[in-house]
Design an enzyme around this catalytic site. Structure first.
Site, short mmCIF file in Angstrom:
data_model
loop_
_atom_site.label_atom_id
_atom_site.label_comp_id
_atom_site.label_asym_id
_atom_site.label_seq_id
_atom_site.Cartn_x
_atom_site.Cartn_y
_atom_site.Cartn_z
N ASP A 159 -3.71 5.39 -5.83
CA ASP A 159 -2.39 5.02 -6.32
C ASP A 159 -1.83 5.86 -7.48
OD1 ASP A 159 -3.36 3.08 -4.64
OD2 ASP A 159 -2.75 1.40 -5.87
N GLU A 383 -14.71 -2.99 -8.48
CA GLU A 383 -13.76 -2.19 -7.69
C GLU A 383 -14.02 -0.70 -7.89
OE1 GLU A 383 -9.71 -2.99 -8.78
OE2 GLU A 383 -8.87 -1.88 -7.08
C1 9YW Z 1 -2.70 -2.07 -5.60
C2 9YW Z 1 -7.19 -2.79 -2.09
C3 9YW Z 1 -6.38 -1.60 -2.52
C4 9YW Z 1 -6.96 -0.27 -2.02
C5 9YW Z 1 -6.29 0.92 -2.67
C6 9YW Z 1 -6.31 0.73 -4.17
C7 9YW Z 1 -5.64 -0.58 -4.56
C8 9YW Z 1 -3.55 -1.88 -4.40
O1 9YW Z 1 -6.33 -1.64 -3.93
O2 9YW Z 1 -4.27 -0.63 -4.28
O3 9YW Z 1 -1.90 -3.01 -5.62
O4 9YW Z 1 -2.83 -1.32 -6.56
O5 9YW Z 1 -5.77 1.81 -4.85
O6 9YW Z 1 -6.94 2.11 -2.29
O7 9YW Z 1 -6.87 -0.20 -0.63
O8 9YW Z 1 -8.53 -2.64 -2.49
#
Ligand code: 9YW
Length: 410
Positions: A159, A383
């Site tokens: 992100d 995480e």
């Molecule tokens: C957010 C769920 C997700 C991952 C992504 C990670 C994060 C969601 O969480 O994004 O709202 O920030 O960056 O890779 O799929 O674990």
């Protein structure tokens, strides 16, 4: 082997199971995420293969008519997460986001099938056309001369990586309605993206929603169009695995072979001669990002065995106790606890190690596996992790970390 950790990992999967799909972690991420579910399936497969296939099939039940498999499926509305289904305005069969995520599915569907062909055959037969439609969607709407782009940083799953700093600096997020973040009520602010980034995330969501998620419009007009190693290498690899499955099941193969050739050649567009590494290429500005990320090391996973990333890998592994950091510690943007700007992500390590192993670097792959296992044993099922000491960061009781432990790192 560590029975206590194995049991804890299985308990995390069970605790995050919402019946046919798994949430990444309660509270912070209360929905079904795309690539998280694929890793979850690999964790389930260690003790319940039928449950693994169910996870994947629930994900594909949200596939849009244009082939796209969304990055979030909002099965049950939960106010603990923002932005929810109303902000996204997805136009698929289930309430969903309007973008996708790294297509690791075909690769792990193939792994699951290899584990038990009798159980997997019917699932694979039904999934091949769905995977093919999804991969075609990437080629059609995200392809740029064989390199694969994203229309939103969330699509890469990385992100707030420093790769988006320059493209974001060119965006003025005008007209974003007032909003309240929920993520910082679950996790300390220093481990999350900044508000500057959230404003731009929401601006891009607004543009997509207002177009009715019209991909032709987004491709032509979105200010954010960046070719990325995560998507390019993962799709390249996914197509090879899809091709193997298509051959075995007598499905058409010509189109998939064409995609492999195109992405194999297009991946070179991500090579930045200035730093001698793969990074992101901003299609709008023509500029490379100049940052070596953990995604840069997916070139082996993608099947590119040229070893040009090897010296970087060894240098970066030497800089921190736990690897692979999500941004180069030698880069000024590195922040060891802030999400995708430095911390280590266990599932990225698994992908990197798969590639290293296949490219003939089994020793490096095994060292990374042991290092990842030690990191999880040190910091728990977080995480992500601080590369300096393995302390946990972000959400806890995390599905993909538990799954990666069970399927690979334990
Ligand atoms: C957010 C769920 C997700 C991952 C992504 C990670 C994060 C969601 O969480 O994004 O709202 O920030 O960056 O890779 O799929 O674990």
């Amino acid at each position: 082997m560590n029975l206590a950790l194995d049991n804890e990992a299985r308990a995390i999967l069970a605790g995050n199971d919402r019946g046919g799909y798994t949430v990444p972690t309660a509270g912070l991420y209360p929905y079904q995420w795309n690539w998280d579910s694929i890793f979850a399936a690999m964790g389930f497969a260690e003790h319940d293969r039928a449950r693994a296939w169910a996870e994947i099939e629930t994900l594909f039940s949200g596939q849009w008519p244009n082939g796209m498999v969304p990055h979030i499926l909002f099965h049950k509305v939960d106010p603990s997460y923002f932005p929810g289904p109303d902000i996204w305005g997805g136009v698929g069969p289930l309430p969903s986001s309007g973008i996708s995520q790294p297509p690791v599915a075909a690769t792990f569907i193939r792994c699951l099938y290899e584990q038990d062909k009798a159980l997997g055959a019917a699932h694979v037969r039904a999934l091949i056309p769905r995977l093919t439609d999804w991969h075609r969607w990437f080629i059609t709407w995200r392809g740029e001369g064989g390199a694969i782009c994203v229309s939103h940083p969330w699509e890469t799953g990385r992100d707030n990586a420093p790769d988006w700093d320059a493209p974001f600096a060119a965006i003025e997020p005008v007209g974003v309605e007032e909003y309240r973040r929920r993520d910082t009520t679950h996790v300390v602010e220093d481990e999350r993206p900044r508000s500057y980034e959230y404003d731009r995330y929401l601006y891009l969501v607004k543009l997509g929603r207002e177009s009715g998620w019209d991909e032709a419009h987004i491709k032509a007009d979105s200010p954010f169009r960046v070719a990325d190693p995560t998507m390019t290498f993962i799709l390249l690899r996914a197509n090879r695995d899809l091709l193997a499955l298509a051959r075995e099941f007598g499905a058409p193969t010509d189109e998939i072979e064409g995609w492999i050739a195109a992405i194999g050649a297009g991946a070179e567009r991500l090579w930045n001669p200035e730093i001698g590494a793969y990074d992101c290429l901003d299609i709008r500005s023509g500029q490379h990002s100049g940052v070596i990320s953990n995604a840069s090391f997916l070139s082996w996973y993608g099947g590119l065995h040229d070893d040009r990333m090897l010296a970087h890998f060894e240098r970066i592994r030497g800089l921190t106790r736990f690897g692979v950091p999500s941004a180069d510690p030698g880069h000024p943007a590195y922040e060891p606890r802030r999400y995708w700007r430095g911390p280590v992500w266990a599932m990225m390590n698994w992908l990197i190690a798969m590639g290293l192993d296949e490219a003939g670097h089994g020793d490096l792959a095994e060292a990374l596996r042991l290092n990842t296992g030690e990191m999880i044993a040190t910091g728990g099922f977080a995480e992500y992790f601080d590369p300096r000491d393995g302390t946990p960061a972000g959400g806890r009781n995390f599905t993909w970390t538990a799954a990666v432990w069970l399927a690979w790192a334990s």
